[in-house]
Scaffold this active site. Sequence first.
Site, PDB file in Angstrom:
ATOM      1  N   CYS A 151      12.245  -5.391  22.267  1.00 17.56           N
ATOM      2  CA  CYS A 151      12.832  -4.450  22.929  1.00 17.56           C
ATOM      3  C   CYS A 151      12.119  -3.062  22.375  1.00 17.56           C
ATOM      4  CB  CYS A 151      14.188  -4.367  23.259  1.00 17.56           C
ATOM      5  SG  CYS A 151      15.033  -3.512  23.915  1.00 17.56           S
ATOM      6  N   HIS A 159      20.471  -3.767  30.030  1.00 23.01           N
ATOM      7  CA  HIS A 159      20.012  -2.259  30.110  1.00 23.01           C
ATOM      8  C   HIS A 159      21.367  -1.715  30.804  1.00 23.01           C
ATOM      9  CE1 HIS A 159      17.837  -2.495  26.161  1.00 23.01           C
ATOM     10  NE2 HIS A 159      17.113  -3.116  26.739  1.00 23.01           N
ATOM     11  N   HIS A 191      17.006  -9.212  30.572  1.00 22.54           N
ATOM     12  CA  HIS A 191      17.182  -8.410  29.800  1.00 22.54           C
ATOM     13  C   HIS A 191      17.330  -6.741  29.602  1.00 22.54           C
ATOM     14  CE1 HIS A 191      15.547  -7.028  25.693  1.00 22.54           C
ATOM     15  NE2 HIS A 191      15.356  -6.201  26.602  1.00 22.54           N
ATOM     16  N   GLU A 192      16.526  -6.633  31.626  1.00 22.57           N
ATOM     17  CA  GLU A 192      16.525  -5.704  31.688  1.00 22.57           C
ATOM     18  C   GLU A 192      18.655  -5.335  32.444  1.00 22.57           C
ATOM     19  OE1 GLU A 192      14.591  -3.521  30.678  1.00 22.57           O
ATOM     20  OE2 GLU A 192      12.709  -4.350  29.627  1.00 22.57           O
TER      21      GLU A 192
END
EC number: 3.5.1.88
Length: 273
Positions: free
Chosen positions: A171, A217, A213-214
Amino acid sequence: MAVCNCFLQAPPLSRILLPVLSRRATTLSAGYGRLKSTVTFCSTVNRTSPLTSSVRAEVKRVSRKDDKVASATDVQFETPLKIVEYPDPILRAKNKRIDIFDENLKNLVDAMFDVMYKTDGIGLSAPQVGLNVQLMVFNPAGEPGEGKEIVLVNPKIKKYSDKLVPFDEGCLSFPGIYAEVVRPQSVKIDARDITGERFSISLSRLPARIFQHEYDHLEGVLFFDRMTDQVLDSIREELEALEKKYEEKTGLPSPERVEARQKRKAGVGFGKR
């Protein structure tokens, strides 16, 4: 960098993990540019079939009906953008829904791609550059002019696959740190494009992993929240070093400490299977 055994016979690209990836293009289906939406998007990279993980996880169902709407001020930015590193509280803050689709948003997207490429990334979310809004960009090729640049505004996961895949991740907000994370192999998503048009897409394999993954966030979830205690122990010292770096830089105590972390039951998928 070690990877799980189920990928040892995969092509070289599939062993290189997100979001720090070598500059090698993946062949992707469909023409999907920054301004054009589509109904399908998936990697055509061949790899051996991953094993179904025995890891159990709680399904986290997300409702965004109460999301606050971002104001014009919330999307204001200065260039060059800078990557926000753990444990900055911006990475845990709630992110607002974008309802203004204007030239400023397009400029922000351009700036996000620029910093993503300059830092050797393949995916980036708005909170990682200090803006708490629901926006992400990614390009599995990791190279301007190669692959496909994807922009997703206000994304929401509708379905995810039962098959779970373990894979090493990195990351940009955790420089130099890599560890195994288990995620669904594919997802179906509703989102808006950079013009505000609504669309649905299906992602699988590497694009699906980058997206998840994003998306984490945008939910204030960091990749180590999804790691097993054993995996987390392998990077604990590196996380503590980032906490110390934050304290030295800001003169403030770290807003969170990995040593005090209790195992978090973060869901591996969202919405309906």
